[in-house]
Design a protein around this motif. Structure first.
Motif, PDB file in Angstrom:
ATOM      1  N   ASP A 148      77.647  78.733  13.934  1.00  0.00           N
ATOM      2  CA  ASP A 148      76.855  77.519  13.720  1.00  0.00           C
ATOM      3  C   ASP A 148      75.373  77.889  13.719  1.00  0.00           C
ATOM      4  N   PRO A 149      74.698  77.814  12.578  1.00  0.00           N
ATOM      5  CA  PRO A 149      73.282  78.202  12.510  1.00  0.00           C
ATOM      6  C   PRO A 149      72.401  77.431  13.486  1.00  0.00           C
ATOM      7  N   SER A 150      72.644  76.143  13.646  1.00  0.00           N
ATOM      8  CA  SER A 150      71.806  75.353  14.550  1.00  0.00           C
ATOM      9  C   SER A 150      72.002  75.777  16.001  1.00  0.00           C
ATOM     10  N   ALA A 151      73.230  76.150  16.362  1.00  0.00           N
ATOM     11  CA  ALA A 151      73.489  76.623  17.721  1.00  0.00           C
ATOM     12  C   ALA A 151      72.771  77.946  17.971  1.00  0.00           C
ATOM     13  N   LEU A 152      72.758  78.822  16.975  1.00  0.00           N
ATOM     14  CA  LEU A 152      72.048  80.093  17.099  1.00  0.00           C
ATOM     15  C   LEU A 152      70.555  79.854  17.317  1.00  0.00           C
ATOM     16  N   ILE A 153      69.969  78.982  16.534  1.00  0.00           N
ATOM     17  CA  ILE A 153      68.532  78.718  16.649  1.00  0.00           C
ATOM     18  C   ILE A 153      68.205  78.142  18.026  1.00  0.00           C
ATOM     19  N   ALA A 154      69.046  77.228  18.512  1.00  0.00           N
ATOM     20  CA  ALA A 154      68.820  76.646  19.836  1.00  0.00           C
ATOM     21  C   ALA A 154      68.948  77.705  20.930  1.00  0.00           C
ATOM     22  N   PHE A 155      69.913  78.607  20.791  1.00  0.00           N
ATOM     23  CA  PHE A 155      70.110  79.671  21.775  1.00  0.00           C
ATOM     24  C   PHE A 155      68.901  80.600  21.799  1.00  0.00           C
ATOM     25  N   SER A 156      68.373  80.912  20.627  1.00  0.00           N
ATOM     26  CA  SER A 156      67.192  81.764  20.545  1.00  0.00           C
ATOM     27  C   SER A 156      65.996  81.106  21.222  1.00  0.00           C
ATOM     28  N   ARG A 183      71.607  94.760  17.705  1.00  0.00           N
ATOM     29  CA  ARG A 183      70.192  94.793  17.319  1.00  0.00           C
ATOM     30  C   ARG A 183      69.533  93.465  17.664  1.00  0.00           C
ATOM     31  N   PRO A 184      68.197  93.456  17.764  1.00  0.00           N
ATOM     32  CA  PRO A 184      67.502  92.198  18.068  1.00  0.00           C
ATOM     33  C   PRO A 184      67.635  91.210  16.914  1.00  0.00           C
ATOM     34  N   VAL A 185      67.650  89.943  17.251  1.00  0.00           N
ATOM     35  CA  VAL A 185      67.616  88.886  16.236  1.00  0.00           C
ATOM     36  C   VAL A 185      66.148  88.593  15.942  1.00  0.00           C
ATOM     37  N   THR A 186      65.748  88.792  14.698  1.00  0.00           N
ATOM     38  CA  THR A 186      64.350  88.640  14.303  1.00  0.00           C
ATOM     39  C   THR A 186      64.089  87.249  13.732  1.00  0.00           C
ATOM     40  N   ARG A 187      62.821  86.955  13.502  1.00  0.00           N
ATOM     41  CA  ARG A 187      62.466  85.682  12.864  1.00  0.00           C
ATOM     42  C   ARG A 187      63.069  85.601  11.471  1.00  0.00           C
ATOM     43  N   ARG A 188      63.112  86.724  10.787  1.00  0.00           N
ATOM     44  CA  ARG A 188      63.725  86.739   9.456  1.00  0.00           C
ATOM     45  C   ARG A 188      65.210  86.385   9.549  1.00  0.00           C
ATOM     46  N   ASP A 189      65.883  86.903  10.592  1.00  0.00           N
ATOM     47  CA  ASP A 189      67.297  86.560  10.794  1.00  0.00           C
ATOM     48  C   ASP A 189      67.464  85.057  11.003  1.00  0.00           C
ATOM     49  N   LEU A 190      66.590  84.481  11.820  1.00  0.00           N
ATOM     50  CA  LEU A 190      66.692  83.046  12.103  1.00  0.00           C
ATOM     51  C   LEU A 190      66.413  82.219  10.855  1.00  0.00           C
ATOM     52  N   ALA A 191      65.506  82.706  10.012  1.00  0.00           N
ATOM     53  CA  ALA A 191      65.219  81.992   8.765  1.00  0.00           C
ATOM     54  C   ALA A 191      66.425  82.002   7.836  1.00  0.00           C
ATOM     55  N   ALA A 192      67.278  83.023   7.994  1.00  0.00           N
ATOM     56  CA  ALA A 192      68.489  83.130   7.173  1.00  0.00           C
ATOM     57  C   ALA A 192      69.731  82.826   8.004  1.00  0.00           C
ATOM     58  N   ALA A 193      69.593  81.975   9.007  1.00  0.00           N
ATOM     59  CA  ALA A 193      70.688  81.703   9.939  1.00  0.00           C
ATOM     60  C   ALA A 193      71.929  81.150   9.254  1.00  0.00           C
ATOM     61  N   GLU A 194      71.767  80.524   8.104  1.00  0.00           N
ATOM     62  CA  GLU A 194      72.926  79.974   7.390  1.00  0.00           C
ATOM     63  C   GLU A 194      73.951  81.050   7.047  1.00  0.00           C
ATOM     64  N   THR A 195      73.530  82.306   7.013  1.00  0.00           N
ATOM     65  CA  THR A 195      74.450  83.376   6.613  1.00  0.00           C
ATOM     66  C   THR A 195      75.550  83.625   7.638  1.00  0.00           C
ATOM     67  N   ILE A 196      75.376  83.149   8.887  1.00  0.00           N
ATOM     68  CA  ILE A 196      76.434  83.374   9.879  1.00  0.00           C
ATOM     69  C   ILE A 196      77.582  82.388   9.709  1.00  0.00           C
ATOM     70  N   HIS A 197      77.442  81.439   8.783  1.00  0.00           N
ATOM     71  CA  HIS A 197      78.490  80.433   8.589  1.00  0.00           C
ATOM     72  C   HIS A 197      79.851  81.083   8.331  1.00  0.00           C
ATOM     73  N   ALA A 198      79.862  82.166   7.562  1.00  0.00           N
ATOM     74  CA  ALA A 198      81.124  82.833   7.229  1.00  0.00           C
ATOM     75  C   ALA A 198      81.392  84.045   8.109  1.00  0.00           C
ATOM     76  N   SER A 199      80.514  84.290   9.088  1.00  0.00           N
ATOM     77  CA  SER A 199      80.662  85.499   9.899  1.00  0.00           C
ATOM     78  C   SER A 199      80.229  85.222  11.332  1.00  0.00           C
ATOM     79  N   PRO A 200      81.129  84.702  12.170  1.00  0.00           N
ATOM     80  CA  PRO A 200      80.758  84.453  13.569  1.00  0.00           C
ATOM     81  C   PRO A 200      80.299  85.733  14.243  1.00  0.00           C
ATOM     82  N   MET A 201      79.312  85.603  15.098  1.00  0.00           N
ATOM     83  CA  MET A 201      78.718  86.752  15.772  1.00  0.00           C
ATOM     84  C   MET A 201      78.610  86.471  17.267  1.00  0.00           C
ATOM     85  N   ILE A 202      78.432  87.546  18.027  1.00  0.00           N
ATOM     86  CA  ILE A 202      78.123  87.438  19.449  1.00  0.00           C
ATOM     87  C   ILE A 202      76.613  87.543  19.600  1.00  0.00           C
TER      88      ILE A 202
END
Length: 339
Positions: A148-156, A183-202
């Motif tokens: 869930d991209p929004s959950a990732l952003i909130a966690f960050s 690896r660290p989650v960068t601002r660029r990663d957060l800007a592309a957070a929608e990409t985790i929709h098909a790939s759940p991550m820890i």
């Protein structure tokens, strides 16, 4: 008889088998990839149950009733290459063979290192690992598993942007030739957070490291090594991005209570062996990350001298044959032996 299931090029097994020879302990090494083209299996049942389980290779015949310990190291899958038939048919035949050999090993009422196939598979589940580690009193970093991209952003945001990411399993990615290290989650990663929709991550809070600690449990023995991963920028976030020339390894002494927790974790997972990864923080806290139920160890032994191979050889020699009547299945589905 000790049965070692692994590939022909397994240097870990080479070392342990040498030690078994020195102890005059009989062993037989078999790679299921040799089945069925150069090995035969015969299982016979009768009114009293299993009558015979016979493994025949080109130069050896083994009655599996004589097996007192099984080391499930790195067995390869059976290979079927019948000329002139559709490749999909060969694949189906190989799957049949794989089903048979996995089923057969499960019937062995003996010591298993680290465990049977299905117990090993279950022990790799990361969320279950974290749940059990918490119950046993380990300290864990704040963790979120999500697509869930929004959950990732909130966690960050909750951790001031100081978080890392790693795959839930990674094995499927490795089979494609790609692997994502921690690896660290960068601002660029957060800007592309929608990409985790098909790939759940820890995702976990970034934990400061003095060193990382690799803890190898063999039965009730514990071998800990400090990985000085912060010395090299290459290994700062994940020591598996190996930089051996600049990443010292040194034997490490765990607090006795923590060592006991590690033994308890391995046992509760139904294992007799496990490789645990932890962080030792600059202020002296040990943070649990994960456990690999069949992790490699020779790289630790060769660089530090910790006698893990010898411990495995001794453990395998403690196995004794037990009848299937002595086997029960616990609530968690783990086969246990009644004494």
């Amino acid at each position: 008889m000790i049965l070692v299931l692994t590939s022909p090029d397994d240097t870990h097994a080479d070392r342990v088998c040498d030690l078994l020879d020195q102890a005059d302990a009989p062993w037989f090494r078999f790679d299921p990839a040799a089945f069925p083209h150069s090995a035969q299996l015969t299982v016979t049942t009768g009114a009293t149950g299993l009558v015979q389980r016979l493994l025949v290779t080109r130069d050896h015949s083994l009655d599996l009733a004589q097996v007192t310990a099984l080391w499930y190291r790195r067995p390869q899958a059976p290979v079927v290459e019948v000329p002139g038939i559709d490749p999909s048919h060969n694949a189906a035949l190989a799957e049949e063979c794989q089903h048979l050999v996995r089923d057969l090993w499960e019937t062995l009422a003996c010591l298993m290192v680290p465990a049977s196939y299905w117990v090993i598979q279950r022990a790799q589940h990361k969320i279950s690992q974290l749940q059990l580690a918490t119950a046993l009193g380990f300290e864990l970093p704040p963790t979120m598993v999500t697509n869930d991209p929004s959950a990732l952003i909130a966690f960050s945001r909750a951790h001031n942007g100081q978080i890392i990411s790693k795959p839930c399993m990674g094995l499927a990615l490795q089979r494609t030739g790609y692997y994502q290290y921690t690896r660290p989650v960068t601002r660029r990663d957060l800007a592309a957070a929608e990409t985790i929709h098909a790939s759940p991550m820890i995702f976990q809070k970034l934990v400061p490291k003095a060193v990382e600690v690799r803890i190898t449990v063999v039965g009730d023995q514990v071998f800990a090594v400090a990985i000085h991963s912060q010395v090299s920028h290459h290994t700062r976030y994940d020591w598996r991005r190996y930089d051996h020339d600049h990443t010292p390894l040194t034997p490490h002494t765990l607090p006795p209570a923590l060592a006991a927790q590690c033994v308890a974790l391995v046992a509760r997972m139904g294992l007799t062996y496990g490789a645990i990864d932890m962080i030792l923080t600059p202020n002296g806290r040990y943070i649990f990350l994960e456990i690999n139920p069949n992790g490699q160890y020779l790289w630790v032994e060769s660089r530090t001298g910790v006698p893990i191979s010898a411990a495995i050889a001794r453990l395998l020699q403690t196995g004794t044959h037990r009848t299937v009547a002595n086997l029960v299945v616990s609530e968690g589905g783990i086969a246990c032996l009644l004494e």
